[in-house]
Design a protein around this motif. Structure first.
Motif, PDB file in Angstrom:
ATOM      1  N   VAL A 140       1.040  -1.168   0.260  1.00 43.10           N
ATOM      2  CA  VAL A 140       0.262  -0.152   0.155  1.00 43.10           C
ATOM      3  C   VAL A 140       0.872   1.310   0.010  1.00 43.10           C
ATOM      4  O   VAL A 140       0.240   1.802  -1.158  1.00 43.10           O
ATOM      5  N   ASN A 141       1.546   1.438   1.011  1.00 44.27           N
ATOM      6  CA  ASN A 141       2.922   2.321   1.090  1.00 44.27           C
ATOM      7  C   ASN A 141       3.372   2.685  -0.536  1.00 44.27           C
ATOM      8  O   ASN A 141       3.134   3.376  -1.168  1.00 44.27           O
ATOM      9  N   ASP A 142       4.280   1.697  -1.173  1.00 44.03           N
ATOM     10  CA  ASP A 142       3.995   1.903  -2.551  1.00 44.03           C
ATOM     11  C   ASP A 142       3.366   2.041  -3.244  1.00 44.03           C
ATOM     12  O   ASP A 142       3.749   2.932  -4.512  1.00 44.03           O
ATOM     13  N   LEU A 143       2.170   1.905  -3.534  1.00 43.32           N
ATOM     14  CA  LEU A 143       1.164   2.476  -4.059  1.00 43.32           C
ATOM     15  C   LEU A 143       1.128   3.768  -3.687  1.00 43.32           C
ATOM     16  O   LEU A 143       1.600   5.003  -4.814  1.00 43.32           O
ATOM     17  N   ILE A 144       0.799   4.312  -2.840  1.00 46.39           N
ATOM     18  CA  ILE A 144       0.642   6.160  -2.929  1.00 46.39           C
ATOM     19  C   ILE A 144       1.918   6.469  -3.095  1.00 46.39           C
ATOM     20  O   ILE A 144       1.621   7.723  -3.580  1.00 46.39           O
ATOM     21  N   ALA A 145       3.378   5.678  -2.494  1.00 48.03           N
ATOM     22  CA  ALA A 145       4.250   7.281  -3.789  1.00 48.03           C
ATOM     23  C   ALA A 145       4.049   6.866  -4.904  1.00 48.03           C
ATOM     24  O   ALA A 145       3.906   7.548  -5.105  1.00 48.03           O
ATOM     25  N   SER A 146       3.982   5.839  -5.832  1.00 46.48           N
ATOM     26  CA  SER A 146       3.118   5.625  -7.127  1.00 46.48           C
ATOM     27  C   SER A 146       2.610   6.968  -7.578  1.00 46.48           C
ATOM     28  O   SER A 146       2.560   7.178  -8.802  1.00 46.48           O
ATOM     29  N   LEU A 147       1.555   6.542  -7.054  1.00 43.74           N
ATOM     30  CA  LEU A 147       0.551   7.618  -7.372  1.00 43.74           C
ATOM     31  C   LEU A 147       0.799   9.017  -7.722  1.00 43.74           C
ATOM     32  O   LEU A 147      -0.072   9.554  -8.526  1.00 43.74           O
ATOM     33  N   SER A 148       1.895   9.837  -6.658  1.00 43.02           N
ATOM     34  CA  SER A 148       1.952  11.033  -7.088  1.00 43.02           C
ATOM     35  C   SER A 148       3.332  11.455  -7.822  1.00 43.02           C
ATOM     36  O   SER A 148       3.440  12.233  -8.507  1.00 43.02           O
ATOM     37  N   ARG A 149       3.971  10.247  -7.618  1.00 45.65           N
ATOM     38  CA  ARG A 149       5.607  10.082  -8.408  1.00 45.65           C
ATOM     39  C   ARG A 149       4.878   9.839  -9.871  1.00 45.65           C
ATOM     40  O   ARG A 149       6.099  10.190 -10.608  1.00 45.65           O
ATOM     41  N   ALA A 150       4.510   9.077  -9.734  1.00 44.08           N
ATOM     42  CA  ALA A 150       5.113   8.341 -11.227  1.00 44.08           C
ATOM     43  C   ALA A 150       2.730   8.945 -12.406  1.00 44.08           C
ATOM     44  O   ALA A 150       3.269   9.536 -12.973  1.00 44.08           O
ATOM     45  N   ASN A 151       1.750   9.408 -11.474  1.00 46.29           N
ATOM     46  CA  ASN A 151       0.653   9.542 -12.050  1.00 46.29           C
ATOM     47  C   ASN A 151       0.738  10.803 -11.758  1.00 46.29           C
ATOM     48  O   ASN A 151      -0.589  11.522 -12.530  1.00 46.29           O
ATOM     49  N   GLY A 152       1.441  11.877 -10.890  1.00 41.59           N
ATOM     50  CA  GLY A 152       0.437  13.075 -10.634  1.00 41.59           C
ATOM     51  C   GLY A 152      -0.610  12.924  -9.507  1.00 41.59           C
ATOM     52  O   GLY A 152      -0.903  14.262 -10.041  1.00 41.59           O
ATOM     53  N   GLN A 153      -0.999  12.223  -9.012  1.00 40.69           N
ATOM     54  CA  GLN A 153      -2.634  12.518  -8.255  1.00 40.69           C
ATOM     55  C   GLN A 153      -1.836  13.523  -7.161  1.00 40.69           C
ATOM     56  O   GLN A 153      -0.667  13.104  -6.684  1.00 40.69           O
ATOM     57  N   THR A 154      -2.726  13.340  -6.308  1.00 42.95           N
ATOM     58  CA  THR A 154      -2.953  14.049  -5.103  1.00 42.95           C
ATOM     59  C   THR A 154      -2.946  13.021  -3.508  1.00 42.95           C
ATOM     60  O   THR A 154      -4.245  13.385  -4.267  1.00 42.95           O
ATOM     61  N   VAL A 155      -2.160  12.840  -2.658  1.00 42.71           N
ATOM     62  CA  VAL A 155      -3.111  12.733  -1.722  1.00 42.71           C
ATOM     63  C   VAL A 155      -2.715  13.211  -0.427  1.00 42.71           C
ATOM     64  O   VAL A 155      -1.800  13.770  -0.355  1.00 42.71           O
ATOM     65  N   VAL A 156      -3.902  12.562   0.054  1.00 39.43           N
ATOM     66  CA  VAL A 156      -3.761  13.948   1.796  1.00 39.43           C
ATOM     67  C   VAL A 156      -4.037  12.125   2.489  1.00 39.43           C
ATOM     68  O   VAL A 156      -5.057  11.617   2.464  1.00 39.43           O
ATOM     69  N   LEU A 157      -3.228  11.960   3.293  1.00 35.12           N
ATOM     70  CA  LEU A 157      -2.910  11.026   3.730  1.00 35.12           C
ATOM     71  C   LEU A 157      -3.330  11.360   6.053  1.00 35.12           C
ATOM     72  O   LEU A 157      -1.942  12.081   6.754  1.00 35.12           O
ATOM     73  N   ALA A 158      -4.076  10.849   6.132  1.00 32.45           N
ATOM     74  CA  ALA A 158      -4.583  11.051   7.836  1.00 32.45           C
ATOM     75  C   ALA A 158      -3.939   9.754   8.537  1.00 32.45           C
ATOM     76  O   ALA A 158      -4.429   8.898   8.773  1.00 32.45           O
ATOM     77  N   THR A 159      -3.131   9.845   9.271  1.00 31.01           N
ATOM     78  CA  THR A 159      -2.281   9.282  10.374  1.00 31.01           C
ATOM     79  C   THR A 159      -1.351   9.766  11.342  1.00 31.01           C
ATOM     80  O   THR A 159      -1.132  10.960  11.490  1.00 31.01           O
ATOM     81  N   HIS A 160      -1.217   8.089  11.980  1.00 28.28           N
ATOM     82  CA  HIS A 160      -0.449   8.330  13.721  1.00 28.28           C
ATOM     83  C   HIS A 160       0.664   7.736  13.652  1.00 28.28           C
ATOM     84  O   HIS A 160       1.732   7.696  14.385  1.00 28.28           O
ATOM     85  N   ASN A 161       0.345   6.863  11.817  1.00 30.04           N
ATOM     86  CA  ASN A 161       2.215   6.092  12.164  1.00 30.04           C
ATOM     87  C   ASN A 161       3.130   7.299  11.198  1.00 30.04           C
ATOM     88  O   ASN A 161       2.758   7.234   9.881  1.00 30.04           O
ATOM     89  N   LEU A 162       4.002   7.643  12.328  1.00 32.59           N
ATOM     90  CA  LEU A 162       4.728   8.682  12.113  1.00 32.59           C
ATOM     91  C   LEU A 162       6.324   8.222  10.536  1.00 32.59           C
ATOM     92  O   LEU A 162       6.867   8.675  10.121  1.00 32.59           O
ATOM     93  N   PHE A 163       6.289   6.362  10.860  1.00 35.14           N
ATOM     94  CA  PHE A 163       7.258   5.991  10.035  1.00 35.14           C
ATOM     95  C   PHE A 163       6.709   6.308   8.804  1.00 35.14           C
ATOM     96  O   PHE A 163       7.198   6.931   8.206  1.00 35.14           O
ATOM     97  N   GLU A 164       5.406   5.601   8.573  1.00 38.18           N
ATOM     98  CA  GLU A 164       4.824   6.261   7.138  1.00 38.18           C
ATOM     99  C   GLU A 164       5.002   7.274   6.788  1.00 38.18           C
ATOM    100  O   GLU A 164       5.123   7.851   5.413  1.00 38.18           O
ATOM    101  N   ALA A 165       4.103   7.859   7.270  1.00 38.16           N
ATOM    102  CA  ALA A 165       4.045   9.807   7.038  1.00 38.16           C
ATOM    103  C   ALA A 165       5.652   9.988   6.497  1.00 38.16           C
ATOM    104  O   ALA A 165       5.511  11.626   5.851  1.00 38.16           O
TER     105      ALA A 165
END
Length: 311
Positions: free
Chosen positions: A174-199
């Motif tokens: 899932v994290n790899d997917l989130i990274a690829s969405l913005s960097r490869a596809n130009g999609q914008t992501v708003v990530l609400a989390t308390h997982n600091l490592f992932e953020a």
């Protein structure tokens, strides 16, 4: 600046509780923007406000230029949303869930079957495609909910704790997917989390929240500099440095203080630009340097320093 989201003095009040309290920020196209905070910080309420699920009590928000409070349908056609609790129909199969949401999103009927197959395959649910969702584990439901949020390829994706309930391998996917969405596809992501490592790994900028307010906003480097405007660097030598190494460094422009720690020096400098001058000075003085380690602050360091200030 090409802002997808613009928020000004946004507030949402429930009785005496200001769940969102005067928030102002923007999110640019193609970035991963983090909303970080403990439970009750207002992250989920913010996501609901930006999707037109809740009206604001005060302030304004614009998503793709639309006011979510009055043009919620226009906003939601352009967004995908994954809340912490997957919104799925338990008595339908995985395939039926995706087909239903694809239809709601206006995907042409001729494309639905192919798009559903793509999502089921990517999230490794093809073998369970015809099973009812009520038989799925929490992790499988989370993967299906992600597939549902992505099925119409939205330009803006809201993810509320997207790896909740996933095993490490699925979370990595899932994290790899989130990274690829913005960097490869130009999609914008708003990530609400308390997982600091992932953020820290995923976000270009973050808003650190508490009790509905933004405590700090910026990139990791910007936030670290605001909290700790000076830099510490540890310099390790092959042999113990000469007795006058520390003293000579103290006279160097930009050096604040120096301490000897065995075969190393701890040097506090005004900023990172001073470090090359420090190294050059020591080499020219005949010192044999083994290692130079500027102190790097993690998002965890920043987060807890900010939250401690609110205690």
């Amino acid at each position: 600046m090409n802002a997808v989201i613009e928020v000004n003095s946004l507030a949402r009040i429930f009785g005496r509780n200001r769940a969102v309290d005067g928030m102002t920020f923007h999110v640019e196209q193609g970035e991963v923007f983090g909303l970080l905070g403990p439970n009750g910080a207002g992250k989920t309420t913010t996501v609901r406000l930006l999707n037109g699920i809740l009206p604001p009590s005060e302030g304004t928000a614009r998503v793709f230029g639309f006011d979510p409070a009055t043009h919620g349908e226009d906003v939601r056609r352009r967004t995908g949303v994954l809340m912490e609790t997957p919104a799925l129909y338990e008595r339908l199969s995985a395939r039926e869930n995706l087909e239903f949401f694809a239809t709601l999103q206006g995907i042409p009927e001729s494309d639905i079957s192919r798009r559903v197959d793509e999502m089921l395959g990517f999230f490794e649910l093809s073998s369970r495609a015809r099973d009812k969702v009520e038989t799925f584990s929490k992790g499988m439901k989370q993967r299906l909910a992600l597939a549902r949020a992505l099925i119409h390829k939205p330009p803006l994706l809201f993810l509320d704790e997207p790896t909740s309930g996933l095993d490490p391998e699925a979370a990595q996917q899932v994290n790899d997917l989130i990274a690829s969405l913005s960097r490869a596809n130009g999609q914008t992501v708003v990530l609400a989390t308390h997982n600091l490592f992932e953020a820290q790994r995923l976000c270009d900028r973050v808003a650190v929240m508490n009790k509905g307010r933004i405590l700090a906003l910026g990139s990791l480097k910007e936030l670290a500099h605001k909290l700790w405007p000076v830099t510490w660097v540890s310099i390790t030598f092959h042999v113990k440095p000469s007795g006058d190494a520390a003293g000579s460094l103290k006279a160097l422009r930009g050096v604040i203080q120096v301490s000897v720690e065995g075969e190393a020096l701890a040097v506090q400098v005004k900023n990172e630009d001073v470090i090359p001058d420090v190294v050059r000075h020591l080499v020219n003085s005949g010192e044999s340097i083994l290692r130079v380690n500027p102190m790097d602050y993690t998002l965890e360091d920043i987060y807890f320093a900010l939250q401690a200030g609110e205690a």
